[in-house]
Design a protein around this motif. Structure first.
Motif, mmCIF file in Angstrom:
data_model
loop_
_atom_site.group_PDB
_atom_site.id
_atom_site.type_symbol
_atom_site.label_atom_id
_atom_site.label_comp_id
_atom_site.label_asym_id
_atom_site.label_seq_id
_atom_site.Cartn_x
_atom_site.Cartn_y
_atom_site.Cartn_z
ATOM 1 N N PHE A 294 0.806 -1.219 0.000
ATOM 2 C CA PHE A 294 0.000 0.000 0.000
ATOM 3 C C PHE A 294 0.843 1.274 0.000
ATOM 4 C CE2 PHE A 294 -2.906 -3.079 2.190
ATOM 5 C CZ PHE A 294 -3.852 -3.140 1.186
ATOM 6 N N HIS A 295 2.111 1.171 0.413
ATOM 7 C CA HIS A 295 3.012 2.334 0.479
ATOM 8 C C HIS A 295 2.456 3.420 1.401
ATOM 9 C CE1 HIS A 295 5.192 0.485 -2.832
ATOM 10 N NE2 HIS A 295 4.061 0.436 -3.531
ATOM 11 N N TRP A 296 1.839 2.992 2.496
ATOM 12 C CA TRP A 296 1.315 3.959 3.449
ATOM 13 C C TRP A 296 2.434 4.595 4.269
ATOM 14 C CZ3 TRP A 296 -2.906 0.024 5.291
ATOM 15 C CH2 TRP A 296 -3.985 0.070 4.408
ATOM 16 N N ILE A 297 3.418 3.789 4.668
ATOM 17 C CA ILE A 297 4.501 4.265 5.519
ATOM 18 C C ILE A 297 5.815 3.652 5.046
ATOM 19 C CG2 ILE A 297 3.058 4.601 7.559
ATOM 20 C CD1 ILE A 297 4.043 1.910 8.593
ATOM 21 N N THR A 298 6.925 4.120 5.632
ATOM 22 C CA THR A 298 8.249 3.588 5.321
ATOM 23 C C THR A 298 8.625 2.520 6.354
ATOM 24 O OG1 THR A 298 9.407 5.192 6.712
ATOM 25 C CG2 THR A 298 8.901 5.854 4.428
ATOM 26 N N PRO A 299 9.636 1.681 6.048
ATOM 27 C CA PRO A 299 10.075 0.682 7.039
ATOM 28 C C PRO A 299 10.482 1.317 8.368
ATOM 29 C CG PRO A 299 10.990 0.175 4.888
ATOM 30 C CD PRO A 299 10.331 1.514 4.761
ATOM 31 N N GLY A 305 6.554 2.915 14.980
ATOM 32 C CA GLY A 305 5.223 2.604 15.471
ATOM 33 C C GLY A 305 5.215 1.398 16.395
ATOM 34 N N LEU A 306 6.014 0.397 16.072
ATOM 35 C CA LEU A 306 6.107 -0.783 16.920
ATOM 36 C C LEU A 306 6.699 -0.425 18.275
ATOM 37 C CD1 LEU A 306 5.720 -3.802 17.213
ATOM 38 C CD2 LEU A 306 7.961 -4.145 16.168
ATOM 39 N N ALA A 307 7.691 0.452 18.278
ATOM 40 C CA ALA A 307 8.295 0.892 19.537
ATOM 41 C C ALA A 307 7.272 1.630 20.406
ATOM 42 C CB ALA A 307 9.489 1.801 19.254
ATOM 43 N N LEU A 308 6.449 2.461 19.775
ATOM 44 C CA LEU A 308 5.413 3.172 20.524
ATOM 45 C C LEU A 308 4.399 2.193 21.113
ATOM 46 C CD1 LEU A 308 4.635 6.268 18.238
ATOM 47 C CD2 LEU A 308 5.903 6.236 20.386
ATOM 48 N N ALA A 309 3.955 1.236 20.306
ATOM 49 C CA ALA A 309 2.934 0.292 20.766
ATOM 50 C C ALA A 309 3.457 -0.598 21.879
ATOM 51 C CB ALA A 309 2.447 -0.556 19.591
ATOM 52 N N GLU A 310 4.752 -0.925 21.840
ATOM 53 C CA GLU A 310 5.334 -1.800 22.861
ATOM 54 C C GLU A 310 5.464 -1.105 24.207
ATOM 55 O OE1 GLU A 310 9.019 -3.036 21.122
ATOM 56 O OE2 GLU A 310 8.218 -4.984 20.551
ATOM 57 N N THR A 311 5.568 0.215 24.208
ATOM 58 C CA THR A 311 5.856 0.932 25.448
ATOM 59 C C THR A 311 4.664 1.693 26.001
ATOM 60 O OG1 THR A 311 6.709 2.746 24.069
ATOM 61 C CG2 THR A 311 8.309 1.215 24.975
ATOM 62 N N THR A 312 3.537 1.698 25.310
ATOM 63 C CA THR A 312 2.349 2.393 25.780
ATOM 64 C C THR A 312 1.326 1.388 26.298
ATOM 65 O OG1 THR A 312 1.556 2.396 23.486
ATOM 66 C CG2 THR A 312 2.626 4.391 24.275
ATOM 67 N N PRO A 313 0.340 1.850 27.102
ATOM 68 C CA PRO A 313 -0.670 0.909 27.583
ATOM 69 C C PRO A 313 -1.525 0.386 26.446
ATOM 70 C CG PRO A 313 -1.278 3.172 28.111
ATOM 71 C CD PRO A 313 0.122 3.221 27.587
ATOM 72 N N PHE A 322 -1.370 3.383 14.698
ATOM 73 C CA PHE A 322 -0.309 4.282 14.243
ATOM 74 C C PHE A 322 -0.137 4.185 12.735
ATOM 75 C CE2 PHE A 322 4.196 4.878 13.166
ATOM 76 C CZ PHE A 322 4.453 6.128 13.712
ATOM 77 N N VAL A 323 -0.121 2.966 12.216
ATOM 78 C CA VAL A 323 0.014 2.756 10.771
ATOM 79 C C VAL A 323 -1.138 3.414 10.025
ATOM 80 C CG1 VAL A 323 0.012 1.006 8.950
ATOM 81 C CG2 VAL A 323 1.336 0.629 11.034
ATOM 82 N N ALA A 324 -2.358 3.224 10.529
ATOM 83 C CA ALA A 324 -3.531 3.793 9.856
ATOM 84 C C ALA A 324 -3.533 5.310 9.908
ATOM 85 C CB ALA A 324 -4.805 3.237 10.499
ATOM 86 N N PHE A 325 -3.092 5.869 11.032
ATOM 87 C CA PHE A 325 -3.049 7.331 11.132
ATOM 88 C C PHE A 325 -2.112 7.913 10.084
ATOM 89 C CE2 PHE A 325 -1.275 11.336 12.456
ATOM 90 C CZ PHE A 325 -2.363 12.047 12.960
ATOM 91 N N LEU A 326 -0.890 7.379 10.021
ATOM 92 C CA LEU A 326 0.066 7.922 9.056
ATOM 93 C C LEU A 326 -0.371 7.635 7.625
ATOM 94 C CD1 LEU A 326 3.587 7.229 10.608
ATOM 95 C CD2 LEU A 326 2.188 9.288 10.722
ATOM 96 N N HIS A 331 -2.127 10.219 2.798
ATOM 97 C CA HIS A 331 -2.960 9.975 1.615
ATOM 98 C C HIS A 331 -4.405 10.371 1.905
ATOM 99 C CE1 HIS A 331 0.486 7.158 1.447
ATOM 100 N NE2 HIS A 331 0.455 7.390 0.138
ATOM 101 N N PRO A 332 -4.637 11.649 2.205
ATOM 102 C CA PRO A 332 -6.010 12.079 2.524
ATOM 103 C C PRO A 332 -6.886 12.106 1.276
ATOM 104 C CG PRO A 332 -4.552 13.978 2.422
ATOM 105 C CD PRO A 332 -3.673 12.763 2.238
#
Length: 465
Positions: A294-299, A305-313, A322-326, A331-332
């Protein structure tokens, strides 16, 4: 529809019989949601601590019985476990409250950090808070593995099943559904070959005199909503399929089938039904599609995003938010970038967690009804032992990736070994984790205080660095 509305209410007789008001239960679920750090291992540990040991709402046997079912389902098992237990206490409305409160803290945290990330990139000071919190959760995880293991592994057969499950998933990357299937078959056959290792389920009379609230009420037959009904099952199925898919269809009508928002709704609805074995099992697939297809985000953004999800509740699967937001932000379609990002975040969270309520409200009555079945009880006893091994695997994975900056994967014959790069040890995280373990396990300091001190310690180490 009237029947469904009735099922959303707890009858006065049942509400009184629980001796736990819906408001009191909501406060407990809110606390669990706010403190649900550490991925599934930490979240299951927290619920066990709060609901089994501290409040004595549910016994180990029923807690693990519910956990076994949730482990078999696609999606975040800890969220589904919260919904299941709350449904037992306060029917559908209880399950809704528990599920929503379990998800909301992580949702708002990830949404806020996604907005900051889109506008300014990473904010090291904010991430430092979560690094401290993540290290503290190790104490919760270690305590839970020890406590659950002692109560679930009652004989050598169960210990052997747990050890084999851990080795299969940790060393050989055997998929969780296969581990569950193997353990279940072992239990079914073991009931005949080794009856002493697979005792019969407790009787309703024993449940009726239980010291645990839910077990006692179920044994007395007072929680009538747990009885299965084909008509109710059909009603639940139709209602929750509509709840799940109506927002997706609305987005497709408003913005077009090929818009980023519509694609996110469809793609993450698909991933919601294939995430067997937890988020780790599907993250590679999500990353590949989001980045390469889909080319929504870069590697690099996917790793952030994974780092954020691992450290937040909240559940680790919140990385999809996070992926969907970016993806929608960059691509609005017919919206401003910020509005599109928020819409994508909300829609993806919706389609990720709506199925959790469907699976529980549809299947839980049947799982409860079958609890007294001897063959199923033997199978689930073996699955319980396997789940202990799986939770231990999650705990080891969480520990390695918290303490070390890099963990290398090496092959040894058919086995895969995760070997930490010792030179990359993150000493602040290690020291915070050790201090948290001493505080909680030795001095019995409350979890809230430990997490607060650990978050401040994370900020302090960042400022000193």
């Amino acid at each position: 529809m009237n029947d469904q509305a009735a099922s959303l209410r707890t009858s006065p007789a049942e509400a009184e019989s629980t001796s736990i008001s819906l408001r009191e239960a909501a406060r407990v679920w809110a606390k669990i949601g706010l403190l649900s750090f550490g991925g599934p291992a930490g979240q299951i540990a927290l619920m066990h601590r709060e609901l089994v040991d501290t409040r004595r709402w549910i016994s180990d046997a029923r807690f693990l019985h519910a956990l076994n079912y949730c482990m078999l389902l696609p999606g975040p098992e800890a969220t589904q476990l919260a919904i299941y237990i709350a449904w037992l206490l306060h029917r559908t409305v209880g399950g809704l409250i528990a599920g929503v409160l379990f998800v909301l803290p992580g949702f708002f945290t990830i949404l806020a950090l996604s907005i900051v990330y889109a506008l300014y990139g990473q904010v090291p000071l904010v991430l430092a808070v979560f690094v401290g919190l993540k290290a503290a959760v190790l104490a919760v995880v270690v305590e839970a593995v020890i406590r659950i293991g002692r109560k679930a592994l009652k004989n050598r057969t169960m210990m052997l099943i747990a050890a084999l499950a851990f080795g299969a998933i940790f060393l050989f990357r055997v998929s969780f559904p296969l581990i569950v299937l193997g353990a279940g078959l072992w239990g079914l056959l073991g009931r005949w070959w080794m009856p002493a290792s697979f005792p019969s389920p407790a009787s309703s009379a024993a449940d009726a005199s239980s010291d645990f609230l839910i077990d006692r009420l179920l044994g007395q037959g007072r929680l009538t909503h747990t009885r299965p009904s084909a008509a109710r099952a059909l009603r639940v199925l139709l209602i929750w399929l509509a709840i799940w898919w109506t927002p997706v269809l609305a987005v497709m009508v408003l913005f077009g089938r090929h818009s980023a928002l519509a694609r996110e709704g469809l793609f993450f609805s698909q991933t919601a039904v294939v995430t067997f074995g937890g988020a780790y099992a599907v993250l590679a697939y999500i990353a590949q599609r989001a980045v390469a297809s889909f080319h929504w985000i870069t590697p690099g953004q996917m790793l952030d995003g994974l780092a954020l999800a691992e450290t937040t509740p909240g559940p680790l699967i919140m990385v999809v938010q996070f992926v969907a937001f970016l993806g929608a932000y960059y691509h609005p379609t017919g919206l401003s970038p910020m509005a599109a990002g928020v819409a994508g975040s909300v829609l993806t969270t919706w389609v990720t967690f709506a199925p959790c309520f469907l699976w529980i409200f549809l299947g839980a009555p049947y799982i409860e009804a079958l609890r007294s079945n001897r063959a199923l009880h033997a199978a689930l006893s073996a699955v319980t032992a396997a789940v202990v091994g799986v939770v231990l695997n999650l705990s080891v994975w969480f520990t390695l990736h918290t303490i070390f900056g890099r963990v290398d994967e090496r092959t040894w014959g058919w086995a895969y070994l995760e070997v930490p790069a010792w030179a990359t040890v993150h000493w602040p995280s290690a020291l915070i984790a050790i201090a948290a373990m001493l505080a909680m396990l030795r001095f019995r300091v409350g979890m809230g205080w430990v997490l607060l001190a650990s978050g401040l310690a994370g900020v302090g180490t960042h400022l000193l660095h």
